[in-house]
Design an enzyme around this catalytic site. Structure first.
Site, PDB file in Angstrom:
ATOM      1  CB  CYS A   1      37.350   6.842  -1.344  1.00 15.53           C
ATOM      2  SG  CYS A   1      35.807   6.450  -0.509  1.00 15.53           S
TER       3      CYS A   1
ATOM      4  CG  HIS B   1      37.345  11.399  -4.932  1.00 20.37           C
ATOM      5  ND1 HIS B   1      37.843  10.125  -4.799  1.00 20.37           N
ATOM      6  CD2 HIS B   1      36.201  11.440  -4.186  1.00 20.37           C
ATOM      7  CE1 HIS B   1      37.050   9.422  -4.010  1.00 20.37           C
ATOM      8  NE2 HIS B   1      36.046  10.191  -3.627  1.00 20.37           N
TER       9      HIS B   1
ATOM     10  CG  HIS C   1      33.001   6.292  -5.173  1.00 24.01           C
ATOM     11  ND1 HIS C   1      34.262   5.720  -5.063  1.00 24.01           N
ATOM     12  CD2 HIS C   1      32.947   7.286  -4.252  1.00 24.01           C
ATOM     13  CE1 HIS C   1      34.934   6.346  -4.118  1.00 24.01           C
ATOM     14  NE2 HIS C   1      34.163   7.297  -3.608  1.00 24.01           N
TER      15      HIS C   1
END
Length: 413
Positions: free
Chosen positions: A167, A307, A340
């Site tokens: 990620c 994030h 996400h």
């Protein structure tokens, strides 16, 4: 030139997202706080405990990929090619690529690569035997297939890379592109990441990890970064690519930059394969390295796009890390809108941060009704955009499964 180190100027933006294709459509939807969440349609998820995602429903590969090539490349490559073409068009850089391909670089990261093609190939193998596995199976699946195919289709002949830091890889890609520019290895870099993770195996795996929200009845409310009701993220697909250029190239082409990358930081938690360091030390050091390498003081950082995945394990430590950079900083967890997209998220959020700096307007996040007790008290931008006339610098920061952290400092051009 920043601190004797050249900056990398962002002169073009290309994006394929769950809330729109192309910079203008995307940014308008982002400022409006539109949600990209809805039911999973990429496969039959009726028997899954989680049946929601953020899909790129407005994307049609035929708009960007030659018909004969569509079946030869994975969806993540299709998304990456589309956003690369959009970025080149936005930067008016096609002519430079055609005339000087050896001075153009390409960084196209992905967390998973062609996982959809892997699952399809396994299905063919199980049902029809090894003789029916297609000749493009390997070249669709390999993680560098995005960079390879986009490079071939666009004619890029400079340096290329395909980072895969989970990620954090979209943000890490920005650091690699920044390095290519400031070292003089390329005059222009097509830089970003792409991900197409909406497959049975990946969704099933994250369900087993208990990392995703189970709010199937209200997908728009599922991802709640920094909120007391945060219960996990909502998975997404997407891609973003930017054009990075040297100062000399910007002047030579007469390009008008959106902003510039002036600092970068990457660190490793060395803590746990899935959870981030509960003290937030790794993500703090990544942000601090980005700030320091840009020659900034933390007080000059007016906005952070974190994030912000909406997980209890990540939100608290990250929020306190942001507060250590600047206790008065504004922040918005935009995964609440976009979901996400794993490896692509840092590239998409770099675009968001860049446009925030360019327009001096901070995008809102959704679903923050009551701050979680373990999250730092920051200036969270909720529901409505906020004008920021004095915004000079901002940070995009991301955490990756495995303990990878990356942060990029972006300033006004």
């Amino acid at each position: 030139m920043e601190n004797g180190r050249p900056a990398a100027y962002i002169t073009g933006i290309g994006i394929v997202s769950p809330i729109g294709v192309g910079r203008e459509t995307f940014w308008r939807a982002m400022l409006a706080g539109e949600s990209g969440a809805g039911p999973i349609t990429r496969f039959d998820a009726s028997e899954y405990a989680i049946r929601i995602a953020c899909e790129c429903n407005d994307f049609d590969p035929k708009d960007f990929v030659e018909k004969k090539a569509i079946s030869r490349i994975d969806r993540f490559t299709q998304l990456g090619l589309a956003s690369s073409k959009l970025a080149l068009e936005d930067a008016s850089a096609w002519g430079f690529l055609e005339s000087t391909p050896e001075r153009v670089g390409l960084v196209l990261g992905t967390g998973l690569g062609g996982v959809g093609s892997m699952e399809d190939t396994q299905g063919t193998l199980d049902a029809r035997g090894p003789s029916r596995v297609g000749p493009f199976a390997v070249t669709k699946i390999m993680p560098n297939s995005g960079a390879a195919n986009v490079g071939i289709m666009l004619g890029v002949q400079g340096p290329s890379a395909a980072p895969a830091l989970a990620c954090a890889c979209g943000t890490d890609a920005m650091g690699l592109g920044y390095d290519l520019i400031r070292r003089g290895d390329a005059d222009l870099v097509i830089c970003g990441a792409s991900e197409a993770p909406l497959t049975p195996t990946i969704v099933g795996g994250f369900i087993s990890m208990r990392a995703m929200s189970r709010n199937n009845d209200a997908p728009e409310e599922a991802c709640r970064p920094f909120d007391s009701g945060h219960r996990g993220f909502i998975i997404a697909e997407g891609s973003a690519m930017v054009i990075l250029e040297s100062e000399a190239s910007v002047e030579r082409r007469g390009a008008e930059p959106y902003a510039k990358i002036t600092g970068f930081g990457r660190t490793t938690d060395a803590f746990n394969i899935t959870d981030p360091d509960p003290e937030g030390r790794g993500i703090y050091r990544a942000m601090k390295l980005a700030v320091d390498s840009a020659g900034l003081d933390g007080s000059e950082v007016g906005y952070i796009n974190p994030h912000g995945s909406g997980t209890p394990a990540g939100d608290g430590p990250e929020s306190h890390a942001m507060a250590r950079i600047n206790p008065n900083v504004a922040a918005s967890g935009t995964k609440s809108t976009l979901g996400h997209s794993l490896g692509a998220s840092g590239a998409i959020e770099t675009v968001i941060t860049t446009l925030a700096v360019k327009d001096r307007t901070l995008p809102p996040q959704r679903n923050l009704a009551e701050r979680a007790e373990d999250c730092a008290e920051l200036d969270y931008i909720v529901d409505e955009p906020k004008e920021a006339p004095d915004l000079k610098a901002a940070i995009c920061a991301n955490l990756g499964v495995g303990g990878h952290n990356a942060a990029v400092a972006i300033e006004r051009a």
